[in-house]
Write a protein that holds these residues in place. Structure first.
Motif, mmCIF file in Angstrom:
data_model
loop_
_atom_site.group_PDB
_atom_site.id
_atom_site.type_symbol
_atom_site.label_atom_id
_atom_site.label_comp_id
_atom_site.label_asym_id
_atom_site.label_seq_id
_atom_site.Cartn_x
_atom_site.Cartn_y
_atom_site.Cartn_z
ATOM 1 N N GLY A 1 -13.876 -4.674 -11.222
ATOM 2 C CA GLY A 1 -12.932 -5.010 -12.288
ATOM 3 C C GLY A 1 -11.596 -5.479 -11.737
ATOM 4 O O GLY A 1 -11.000 -6.438 -12.240
ATOM 5 N N ASP A 2 -11.131 -4.778 -10.685
ATOM 6 C CA ASP A 2 -9.873 -5.182 -10.049
ATOM 7 C C ASP A 2 -9.996 -6.586 -9.455
ATOM 8 O O ASP A 2 -9.071 -7.400 -9.544
ATOM 9 N N LEU A 3 -11.135 -6.836 -8.841
ATOM 10 C CA LEU A 3 -11.358 -8.140 -8.215
ATOM 11 C C LEU A 3 -11.306 -9.257 -9.250
ATOM 12 O O LEU A 3 -10.711 -10.319 -9.012
ATOM 13 N N LYS B 1 -9.855 -0.107 -1.727
ATOM 14 C CA LYS B 1 -9.823 0.602 -3.010
ATOM 15 C C LYS B 1 -9.976 -0.337 -4.199
ATOM 16 O O LYS B 1 -9.608 0.005 -5.319
ATOM 17 N N ILE B 2 -10.527 -1.524 -3.948
ATOM 18 C CA ILE B 2 -10.664 -2.522 -5.011
ATOM 19 C C ILE B 2 -12.045 -2.422 -5.664
ATOM 20 O O ILE B 2 -13.069 -2.439 -4.980
ATOM 21 N N SER B 3 -12.044 -2.319 -6.988
ATOM 22 C CA SER B 3 -13.301 -2.290 -7.741
ATOM 23 C C SER B 3 -13.648 -3.702 -8.202
ATOM 24 O O SER B 3 -12.854 -4.636 -8.046
ATOM 25 N N LEU C 1 -3.297 -3.293 -5.940
ATOM 26 C CA LEU C 1 -3.694 -4.633 -6.377
ATOM 27 C C LEU C 1 -2.836 -5.711 -5.717
ATOM 28 O O LEU C 1 -3.342 -6.767 -5.320
ATOM 29 N N ALA D 1 -4.043 -6.045 -2.203
ATOM 30 C CA ALA D 1 -5.308 -6.777 -2.160
ATOM 31 C C ALA D 1 -5.083 -8.265 -2.386
ATOM 32 O O ALA D 1 -5.726 -9.108 -1.737
ATOM 33 N N SER E 1 -9.692 -9.127 -12.060
ATOM 34 C CA SER E 1 -8.315 -9.239 -12.551
ATOM 35 C C SER E 1 -7.408 -9.997 -11.577
ATOM 36 O O SER E 1 -6.340 -10.475 -11.969
ATOM 37 N N LEU E 2 -7.823 -10.111 -10.329
ATOM 38 C CA LEU E 2 -7.014 -10.823 -9.335
ATOM 39 C C LEU E 2 -7.251 -12.339 -9.338
ATOM 40 O O LEU E 2 -6.495 -13.082 -8.705
ATOM 41 N N THR F 1 0.835 -1.209 0.000
ATOM 42 C CA THR F 1 0.000 0.000 0.000
ATOM 43 C C THR F 1 0.860 1.246 0.000
ATOM 44 O O THR F 1 0.612 2.199 -0.743
#
Length: 331
Positions: free
Chosen positions: A287-289, A283-285, A143, A146, A291-292, A137
Motif C-alpha cells: 500500500g505504501d509503495l 518497512k514499506i508495504s 515514506l 523510501a 502511495s509513492l 528515517t
C-alpha cells in the motif's frame, strides 16, 4: 560471526545480481535500480529481515563511510578545470536551482517531507541519498525515506535519455553547420591547447612512495573526522565541509588525486554507503509503495519542466550558447 558473514554474503549476492543484470543489458537496466528493486520486493514478500543491513554489520560502517567518501570526492575535483569550464559549472548550478524551485512548489500537493527529501537526491547522487534517507528515517518519516531511495533508483531512467538526446541534437546541429560551411574548419582559438608550464611536483607527488594504502585510508578518515567536527561547530552539513576540505588539501598538494582509489578502497566504501540506503525500503508495504507512485511521478515531471523552463525559455542557455547543450547539461 557466522550469522553476520551469512547476511553480509546475502547483501553482496543481491548487489552482484544488480551488477550482472546491468552488464548483460548494457546498462539499460542500471545496477542501482535492479539492486534496490530486489531488496524492495524481498522486503515486501517477507523473505528478507528488515534489519538485514544491521545483521550484516554494515550499519555502523555506513555511518562513518559517508564523510570519508565526501572528503575523497573532494580529492577528485580539478579546481583548474572547474575554472576553465565555468560556463558548464554555472549552467549546472542553474539546473540545480530550477529543480529546487520547481519541486518546492509541489509541497502543497505531495507534502513538505516528500519534496525536501527528493530535491537533494535529484540534484545529488549516492551520498545525498544516504544523508536524506538516514535523516528521514531518524525523524520517523519512513515514506519520505523510501521516496528518496526510489528516486535514486529510477532517476537515471529519466535523466539519461533526455541528456543523451539533447547532446545528440547539439552534435547533429554542429555537423549540419559544418557541412554547410557555417563552421570554420580551423580549430577555434579557445580550443587550442597552449603549452603548459612545467609544474612543480606537489608534496604528495614528491613523496608518493610514502602514501601507502593505510596512510591514504588514515588521511581519508582524518578528513572525514575534521569535516564532522567542523560541522558540529559551524552547523554546516559535514558533507559540504568534507567536499570543500578535500578540494583544499588536494590543491595544497597534501593529498594525492582520488584518495580512495589510491587507497584501493573506493569500491568497498561506495558499497557500504549504498548499503546504508537499503533500510529505507525495509518497512514499506504494498500500500505504501502504491502511495509513492504519485509523488514520484510529480517530482520527476516537475523537475523536467523546471529544467526546460530554465534552459529553453529563460535566457540561462546563453551562458553555453546553445539551448540543446544547456538542456543536456541541466540534466
Amino acid at each position: 560471526m557466522l550469522d553476520m558473514l551469512l547476511w553480509f554474503a546475502v547483501v553482496l549476492i543481491l548487489f552482484s545480481i544488480g551488477d550482472l543484470v546491468a552488464k548483460v543489458t548494457k546498462a539499460k537496466l542500471s545496477s542501482v535500480f535492479v539492486t534496490l528493486m530486489l531488496f524492495l520486493v524481498l522486503f515486501v514478500a517477507g523473505v528478507l529481515p528488515p534489519d538485514i543491513i544491521e545483521k550484516a554489520g554494515l550499519s555502523a560502517a555506513a555511518s562513518w563511510s559517508v564523510p570519508i567518501l565526501l572528503f575523497s570526492m573532494g580529492s577528485m575535483l580539478n579546481l583548474r578545470q572547474f575554472i576553465d569550464e565555468w560556463r558548464t559549472v554555472v549552467t549546472c548550478w542553474l539546473g540545480i536551482v530550477a529543480v529546487i524551485i520547481g519541486v518546492s512548489c509541489t509541497i502543497p500537493f505531495i507534502g513538505k517531507d516528500m519534496a525536501l527529501c527528493a530535491i537533494p537526491v535529484i540534484n545529488g547522487a549516492l551520498p545525498a541519498t544516504q544523508i536524506m534517507t538516514q535523516a528521514a528515517t531518524e525523524a520517523g518519516l519512513p515514506l519520505a525515506a523510501a521516496l528518496a531511495a526510489i528516486v535514486f533508483a529510477v532517476q537515471k531512467f529519466v535523466g539519461t535519455p533526455i541528456a543523451s538526446n539533447a547532446s545528440l541534437k547539439y552534435a547533429r546541429s554542429l555537423i549540419a553547420d559544418y557541412r554547410e560551411g557555417k563552421v570554420s574548419k580551423d580549430v577555434p582559438e579557445t580550443a587550442r591547447k597552449t603549452p603548459e608550464k612545467q609544474k612543480k611536483a606537489t608534496f604528495a607527488e614528491k613523496y608518493d612512495a610514502y602514501y601507502s594504502n593505510n596512510v591514504c585510508i588514515l588521511l581519508a578518515v582524518l578528513g572525514g573526522l575534521l569535516a564532522v567536527k567542523l560541522g558540529a561547530i559551524t552547523k554546516i552539513n559535514y558533507a559540504i565541509l568534507g567536499l570543500v576540505l578535500g578540494v583544499i588539501f588536494t590543491q595544497l598538494g597534501l593529498l594525492p588525486q582520488n584518495l580512495l582509489k589510491k587507497a584501493q578502497t573506493s569500491g568497498f566504501i561506495n558499497m557500504v554507503v549504498f548499503a546504508a540506503i537499503i533500510p529505507a525500503l525495509a518497512k514499506i508495504s504494498v500500500g505504501d509503495l502504491i502511495s509513492l507512485i504519485v509523488p514520484l511521478v510529480v517530482v520527476f515531471a516537475v523537475a523536467i519542466i523546471s529544467i526546460f523552463i530554465m534552459m529553453k525559455i529563460l535566457p540561462a542557455w546563453k551562458i553555453l550558447g546553445d539551448k540543446s547543450m544547456a538542456f543536456g547539461v541541466g540534466f
